[in-house]
Design a protein around this motif. Structure first.
Motif, PDB file in Angstrom:
ATOM      1  N   HIS A 100       0.571  -1.189   0.022  1.00 21.99           N
ATOM      2  CA  HIS A 100       0.007   0.138   0.375  1.00 21.99           C
ATOM      3  C   HIS A 100       1.458   1.369  -0.106  1.00 21.99           C
ATOM      4  CE1 HIS A 100      -2.304   3.306   2.148  1.00 21.99           C
ATOM      5  NE2 HIS A 100      -3.811   2.531   1.055  1.00 21.99           N
ATOM      6  N   ARG A 101       1.204   2.342  -0.387  1.00 18.92           N
ATOM      7  CA  ARG A 101       0.674   3.182  -0.591  1.00 18.92           C
ATOM      8  C   ARG A 101      -0.074   4.863  -1.075  1.00 18.92           C
ATOM      9  NH1 ARG A 101       3.996   1.090  -5.280  1.00 18.92           N
ATOM     10  NH2 ARG A 101       6.574   0.783  -4.076  1.00 18.92           N
ATOM     11  N   PRO A 102      -0.055   5.557  -0.251  1.00 19.55           N
ATOM     12  CA  PRO A 102      -0.470   7.011  -0.409  1.00 19.55           C
ATOM     13  C   PRO A 102      -1.308   7.527  -1.510  1.00 19.55           C
ATOM     14  CG  PRO A 102       0.533   6.913   1.482  1.00 19.55           C
ATOM     15  CD  PRO A 102       1.548   5.359   0.917  1.00 19.55           C
ATOM     16  N   MET A 103      -2.395   7.182  -2.328  1.00 16.96           N
ATOM     17  CA  MET A 103      -2.160   7.367  -3.267  1.00 16.96           C
ATOM     18  C   MET A 103      -2.507   8.957  -3.593  1.00 16.96           C
ATOM     19  SD  MET A 103      -5.686   6.384  -6.106  1.00 16.96           S
ATOM     20  CE  MET A 103      -4.559   5.131  -6.596  1.00 16.96           C
ATOM     21  N   VAL A 104      -1.181   9.607  -3.834  1.00 20.24           N
ATOM     22  CA  VAL A 104      -1.027  11.317  -3.457  1.00 20.24           C
ATOM     23  C   VAL A 104      -0.307  11.724  -5.589  1.00 20.24           C
ATOM     24  CG1 VAL A 104       0.450  11.095  -1.563  1.00 20.24           C
ATOM     25  CG2 VAL A 104       1.374  11.201  -2.771  1.00 20.24           C
ATOM     26  N   ALA A 105      -0.307  13.216  -5.815  1.00 21.43           N
ATOM     27  CA  ALA A 105      -0.593  13.100  -7.047  1.00 21.43           C
ATOM     28  C   ALA A 105       0.732  12.901  -7.500  1.00 21.43           C
ATOM     29  CB  ALA A 105      -0.822  14.573  -6.990  1.00 21.43           C
ATOM     30  N   ARG A 106       0.659  12.599  -8.706  1.00 27.19           N
ATOM     31  CA  ARG A 106       2.539  12.510  -9.306  1.00 27.19           C
ATOM     32  C   ARG A 106       3.080  13.536  -9.895  1.00 27.19           C
ATOM     33  NH1 ARG A 106       4.036   6.309 -11.436  1.00 27.19           N
ATOM     34  NH2 ARG A 106       5.842   7.445 -11.582  1.00 27.19           N
ATOM     35  N   LEU A 107       4.048  14.172 -10.280  1.00 27.02           N
ATOM     36  CA  LEU A 107       4.416  15.543 -10.207  1.00 27.02           C
ATOM     37  C   LEU A 107       3.905  15.581 -12.201  1.00 27.02           C
ATOM     38  CD1 LEU A 107       8.310  16.311  -8.886  1.00 27.02           C
ATOM     39  CD2 LEU A 107       5.558  17.028  -8.263  1.00 27.02           C
ATOM     40  N   ALA A 108       3.665  16.533 -12.553  1.00 26.36           N
ATOM     41  CA  ALA A 108       3.760  16.627 -14.086  1.00 26.36           C
ATOM     42  C   ALA A 108       4.637  17.012 -14.652  1.00 26.36           C
ATOM     43  CB  ALA A 108       2.539  18.049 -14.219  1.00 26.36           C
ATOM     44  N   GLY A 109       5.772  17.643 -14.144  1.00 25.02           N
ATOM     45  CA  GLY A 109       7.069  17.643 -14.770  1.00 25.02           C
ATOM     46  C   GLY A 109       7.678  16.066 -15.130  1.00 25.02           C
ATOM     47  N   GLU A 110       7.005  15.049 -14.038  1.00 24.47           N
ATOM     48  CA  GLU A 110       7.822  13.674 -13.457  1.00 24.47           C
ATOM     49  C   GLU A 110       8.660  13.376 -14.975  1.00 24.47           C
ATOM     50  OE1 GLU A 110       8.106   9.543 -12.300  1.00 24.47           O
ATOM     51  OE2 GLU A 110       5.920  10.905 -11.667  1.00 24.47           O
TER      52      GLU A 110
END
Length: 398
Positions: A12-22
């Motif tokens: 399980h991982r917290p479903m945090v937003a990924r970076l748009a500029g990753e």
């Protein structure tokens, strides 16, 4: 394609937003598996579409195909944009994605019945399974991403309400089925617009462009597979290779050209705002549907050349030329800015589309379409080379 975070995925991982500029964001093995399973539904829809066209039920075939393809495309698209913003690659995420794949396989199983007999029961339940899995994903995201919680909850609530509508549609009288379908489609496509206006999710432009490109690639591959099967069936009869050589050459040239035209574009530069992303993403409904229909049209023409089917020569030709024209038109419109569309240098695309439609009424329409498509590729390379002053034209965004 990128590998997963670990061999088995985190619990399980917290479903945090990924970076748009990753940096180095690419499609995952799970996303590619997702695409391949969804193409099974595309293949079934295309095969049923081909059968109805060959039987002469053109209007019924086109309407049924458009309806079935919406279910496939919309579920695929919603997952793709969600994953671009919230892919955690943990066990719950993987399991919910596999549930969506299962729903896609149910849709594939019901495609023929929906197209031939207007029975959307199986497809509806498969579609609802896919969409309810997305509701769970959005609720996970809402819990872990306070900044975009309102947007995530709008997605979850909107999808849930519309799914109730799809199930209720099954109980409506037959005459109400099509109007209800249209209303529910409008409701579905309104959900992302409303949700993203609350707070834009952090989808990745290059990742999205890659995902769409991969699905286009796989659909074009399925087109070649369907056409090959049709040729094999013809050759198993009394047809000789010489009898269908022009169809084979024309079909192969066309699909090669469509691949070239699509991947000559610089898609990420179009994904700079919510409005442009919505238009670009939604416009691919016709790109994907027409790409799959090219294979069905080529198969119809192979069967027609051997005396099978119930279409006239011009009607059979149109089953191939029209989807090719639609594909070229949409790729041109979706990947160009307004000022480019008004440029005299870009008149070659609409001219090519008109020429493809015109050869519907000539002998050898499939071969002629292939030659015209190849000529369009050559013309775009020449124009791009001139615009870049001799730079490598294969890397241009024509």
């Amino acid at each position: 394609m990128s590998q997963s975070h670990s061999a088995f995925g985190a619990w399980h991982r917290p479903m945090v937003a990924r970076l748009a500029g990753e940096e180095h964001r690419t499609a995952t093995a799970l996303e590619l598996f997702f695409d391949l399973c969804f193409v099974a539904a595309v293949a079934q829809a295309s095969a049923a579409f081909e059968h109805e066209l060959a039987e002469g039920n053109v209007g019924h075939a086109v309407l049924g195909y458009a309806m079935v393809f919406f279910a496939i495309w919309w579920a695929w698209m919603n997952f793709t944009w969600f994953a671009s913003a919230y892919d955690t690659d943990d066990v719950p995420y993987r399991l919910l994605t596999l549930v969506q794949i299962t729903g896609a396989l149910v849709v594939a199983a019901g495609a023929a019945e929906a197209l031939r007999h207007e029975d959307f029961t199986v497809i509806t339940w498969g579609y609802v399974v896919m969409r309810l899995a997305m509701v769970t994903q959005w609720l996970r995201a809402a819990r872990s991403d306070p900044e975009r919680r309102r947007s995530c909850l709008r997605y979850a609530a909107g999808i849930l309400v519309v799914q109730a509508g799809w199930v209720a549609r099954l109980a409506l009288p037959e005459d109400w089925g099509l109007p209800a379908f249209a209303v529910l489609v409008l409701a579905e496509i309104a959900v992302p617009v409303r949700a993203e206006n609350a707070a834009m999710t952090t989808w990745h432009p290059h990742h999205i462009a890659e995902r769409y490109g991969l699905f286009t690639l796989i659909v074009l591959g399925e087109t070649m597979t369907a056409a090959t099967a049709a040729v094999r069936t013809a050759l198993d009869g009394e047809t000789t290779p010489g009898d269908i050589a022009a169809l084979v050459v024309g079909g192969v040239l066309t699909v090669f050209a469509l691949w070239w035209l699509y991947f000559a574009q610089n898609a990420p530069r179009r994904l700079t705002s919510l409005r442009s992303a919505i238009l670009w993403g939604y416009g691919h409904y016709a790109v994907f549907a027409s790409a799959a229909a090219v294979g069905a049209g080529l198969a119809v023409n192979v069967a027609h050349s051997t005396g099978h089917g119930h279409l006239s020569d011009h009607a059979a030709a149109a089953t191939f030329t029209v989807p090719v024209a639609v594909f070229i038109t949409l790729v041109w419109l979706l990947h160009h800015r307004a000022d480019e569309l008004r440029s005299r240098n870009d008149l070659i695309h609409p001219a090519a589309v008109l020429a493809v439609l015109a050869v519907t009424f000539t002998p050898g329409p499939v071969l002629a379409t292939g030659l015209l498509s190849a000529a369009l590729v050559a013309a775009t390379l020449v124009v791009a080379a001139g615009a870049q002053g001799g730079a490598d034209p294969t890397r241009s965004a024509t």
